[in-house]
Design an enzyme around this catalytic site. Structure first.
Site, PDB file in Angstrom:
ATOM      1  N   LEU A   1      -6.678   1.377   9.753  1.00 59.17           N
ATOM      2  CA  LEU A   1      -7.948   1.415   9.031  1.00 59.17           C
ATOM      3  C   LEU A   1      -7.643   0.860   7.651  1.00 59.17           C
ATOM      4  CD1 LEU A   1     -10.946   2.355   8.995  1.00 59.17           C
ATOM      5  CD2 LEU A   1     -10.143   4.527   8.062  1.00 59.17           C
ATOM      6  N   SER A   2      -8.026  -0.372   7.390  1.00 57.71           N
ATOM      7  CA  SER A   2      -7.589  -1.070   6.175  1.00 57.71           C
ATOM      8  C   SER A   2      -8.412  -0.618   4.968  1.00 57.71           C
ATOM      9  CB  SER A   2      -7.704  -2.580   6.363  1.00 57.71           C
ATOM     10  OG  SER A   2      -8.991  -2.945   6.814  1.00 57.71           O
ATOM     11  N   ILE A   3      -7.699  -0.038   3.983  1.00 58.25           N
ATOM     12  CA  ILE A   3      -8.330   0.497   2.776  1.00 58.25           C
ATOM     13  C   ILE A   3      -7.637  -0.023   1.521  1.00 58.25           C
ATOM     14  CG2 ILE A   3      -8.695   2.645   1.468  1.00 58.25           C
ATOM     15  CD1 ILE A   3      -9.210   3.980   4.223  1.00 58.25           C
ATOM     16  N   ILE A   4      -6.321  -0.042   1.529  1.00 54.96           N
ATOM     17  CA  ILE A   4      -5.536  -0.646   0.448  1.00 54.96           C
ATOM     18  C   ILE A   4      -4.791  -1.843   1.036  1.00 54.96           C
ATOM     19  CG2 ILE A   4      -3.559  -0.325  -1.087  1.00 54.96           C
ATOM     20  CD1 ILE A   4      -4.429   2.555  -1.489  1.00 54.96           C
TER      21      ILE A   4
ATOM     22  N   ASN B   1       0.613   6.702   8.002  1.00 57.80           N
ATOM     23  CA  ASN B   1      -0.782   7.138   7.983  1.00 57.80           C
ATOM     24  C   ASN B   1      -1.045   7.843   6.665  1.00 57.80           C
ATOM     25  OD1 ASN B   1      -3.359   8.203   8.535  1.00 57.80           O
ATOM     26  ND2 ASN B   1      -2.507   9.987   9.584  1.00 57.80           N
TER      27      ASN B   1
ATOM     28  N   CYS C   1      -4.790   6.012   9.096  1.00 61.29           N
ATOM     29  CA  CYS C   1      -4.525   5.268  10.311  1.00 61.29           C
ATOM     30  C   CYS C   1      -4.027   6.219  11.388  1.00 61.29           C
ATOM     31  CB  CYS C   1      -3.484   4.179  10.041  1.00 61.29           C
ATOM     32  SG  CYS C   1      -3.874   3.110   8.630  1.00 61.29           S
TER      33      CYS C   1
END
Length: 583
Positions: A52-55, A77, A2
């Protein structure tokens, strides 16, 4: 991955954080986090975030994130790869979680351990955490510096962000040129940390932390030191395959698909093979090819595609030509956060991965540094051994360089002038090998006064020597490569080039868990090499036996450059930054 921003008005005379400034800093990083945005302001402190959505891809993972009592807030981040184990440990102690996010683990771990919690983290990270009870802010960065964190402190207000350009977008930054930053760029082809091009902005050191309280009291320290880790290691046998599988397994943790950058090199090929094995199924692989190299020995596409077929991956090959570079050139300059002579290849392969629908990709970056893949591991010790007698005549090498430097470049590499001066010590020889321009050449590409001030501020030879003091054998070269070239060039390029396309690039070879598992062998008499990595990954002989060529990007041909292309490209890049075209 992020983008974070933070402001702390710690001085009594400092105005409170300006909402418009914090928004400007945050929204200069939209590509780093297109999935969401957050902002929190309270009195003399402000935190902001692009996501930035990942988990934990639901709103439960939104940031800035706070504990239920409001005491702690964080903007973060990166990824904490061991967050599940840490969460289980905290839950066993009675901690209740409101999400499945690794970010929330940071908050509760800090509540339990304070700054010491940094030693428990395995991952790539940079964060700003506000402690309401103690009225202080903690800034921290991962052991290798995979994630950037830049700080501007004018004596009254502390500002921090994931990008230099983001801080500039907020205004209020001292943008007077940093002589060390400008000199460092020409010396190395990148700006060496902690410097930037600007006097008012510096990087928080890799493996470092900074605590600043309201009122200005502060402390700083390190939670990781590569040299100290190497000095403390004791020789022992290891299970290399198990260590590699463990790192890859941790780097596959995500709530979205994870792909792999695949070339014909051992590092990326090993990761692809291990990812298929550990992940239990096909993965997405992405290969970059260049039209000008098609059919030559430098064309990695045929071997990469053959390996993808063997592994059963979902392969995507992206060809790049001169027209593609011409079309993308201005965007590349705009995306580049600090000047660099590299990163173009990463920018294109990251774009291809994002076009394939990926948010995360594994990169083989770091394998050469860890397992001795560069020719520096052979050339530097040989140079030091052959030229060691010159140490007895320390002034002779400098004198010969002074005489040869004005003319030798017409017949050979300008670096040759410094061979007898820099070659006798491995740390100096590293500068000779990795340097773009030599120190004595800088007055020809910069204002002479700026060059002199920059060289003094850089103290390059002292820093190189300090980085390997007390180390022996190949660990010296490995620590130099990891601490300088990998950190300041490769990792930084991976960050800006990946984030330009909202792609998180993960580096399983650059992992504190893998390093600590391998160090007993790396300092021992039977140091594992790249071929051992390949055999652990069960790669075919066509990959294992292929000579290392390096990844070739035909930028000089695309630009029609004559002469040393990296030096000419460096001049073009630097000119774009200093002309004010790129901010």
């Amino acid at each position: 991955m992020c983008g974070l921003a933070a402001i702390l008005a710690y001085g009594a005379e400092a105005p409170p954080p300006d909402r418009a400034e914090l928004l400007a800093v945050r929204d200069a990083m939209v590509p780093r986090g297109p999935d969401g945005a957050g902002l929190w302001l309270d009195g003399r402190v402000g935190l902001a975030h692009r996501r930035l959505s990942i988990i934990e891809i639901t709103e439960a993972g939104a940031q800035p994130m706070a504990t239920s009592d409001g005491r702690l807030r964080v903007t973060f981040n990166g990824e904490i790869y061991n967050y599940r184990a840490l969460r289980a440990e905290l839950e066993a102690q009675g901690v209740a979680f409101a999400s499945h996010s690794d970010t929330e683990v940071l908050l509760h771990l800090y509540r339990r351990d304070g700054i010491d919690m940094l030693r428990s983290l395995r991952g790539m990270f940079a964060f700003a955490l506000w402690d309401e009870e103690r009225r202080g802010m903690l800034l921290a960065r991962d052991p290798f510096g995979i994630k950037p964190l830049y700080i501007a402190d004018d004596g009254r207000t502390l500002r921090a962000a994931s990008q230099v350009k983001a801080l500039l977008a907020g205004g209020g930054i001292d943008t007077c040129p940093s002589p060390a930053g400008h000199a460092g760029f020409f010396l190395w082809g990148h700006v060496p940390e902690p410097f930037t091009l600007y006097r008012g902005v510096e990087a928080l050191p890799a493996g470092g932390w900074l605590w600043v309280e309201e009122g200005g009291a502060r402390r700083s320290g390190r939670h990781f030191d590569l040299r100290e880790e190497a000095l403390a290691a004791q020789p022992a046998d290891i299970d290399l395959g198990a260590a590699l599988r463990d790192s890859v397994a941790h780097h596959l943790i995500a709530d979205v698909p994870v792909g792999v950058f695949l070339s014909a090199g051992i590092d990326s090929a090993s990761l692809a093979s291990l990812a298929v094995e550990v992940g239990g199924g096909p993965v997405e692989t992405v290969t970059l090819g260049f039209d000008r190299l098609k059919g030559t020995h430098a064309d990695e596409v045929p071997l990469a595609e053959d390996l993808a077929r063997r592994l059963g991956t979902h392969q995507r090959t992206q060809w790049v030509g001169e027209a593609d570079f011409a079309e993308a050139r201005e965007r590349i300059f705009a995306d580049m956060d600090q000047p660099s002579v590299d990163g173009v290849n990463t920018w294109f392969v990251a774009r291809a991965a994002r076009q394939a629908g990926l948010k995360v990709a594994l990169s083989g970056l770091g394998g050469d540094e860890m397992f001795g893949g560069y020719d520096t591991f052979r050339q530097l010790p040989r140079m030091e051994r052959l030229l060691r007698p010159m140490r007895l005549l320390p002034g002779l090498g400098a004198g010969l360089r002074f005489l040869a430097a004005p003319w030798i470049g017409r017949f050979a590499s300008p670096k040759l002038a410094g061979l007898l001066e820099l070659g006798p010590r491995l740390s100096d020889a590293y500068l000779l090998k990795r340097g773009l321009f030599m120190p004595w050449e800088l007055k020809g590409v910069l204002d002479p006064d700026m060059a002199a001030a920059g060289l003094e501020g850089l103290a390059t030879r002292s820093r190189l020597a300090e980085a390997v003091a007390g180390l022996e054998g190949d660990m010296r070269t490995g620590v130099l490569e990891m601490s300088f070239y990998m950190r300041n060039q490769l990792l930084r390029d991976a960050d800006w080039a990946g984030m330009a396309h909202s792609l998180e690039i993960r580096t399983p070879f650059v992992d504190v868990g893998l390093l600590r598992a391998c160090l007993p062998a790396l300092v021992g008499p039977h140091r594992p090499a790249k071929r051992d990595v390949a055999r652990s990954a069960r790669l075919p002989d066509s990959i294992i036996s292929r000579p290392k060529t390096g990844f070739t990007v035909p930028v000089s041909q695309w630009l029609g450059l004559g002469g040393p292309s990296s030096r000419l490209w460096a001049g073009l890049v630097h000119g774009r930054f200093t002309a004010g075209d790129v901010r």
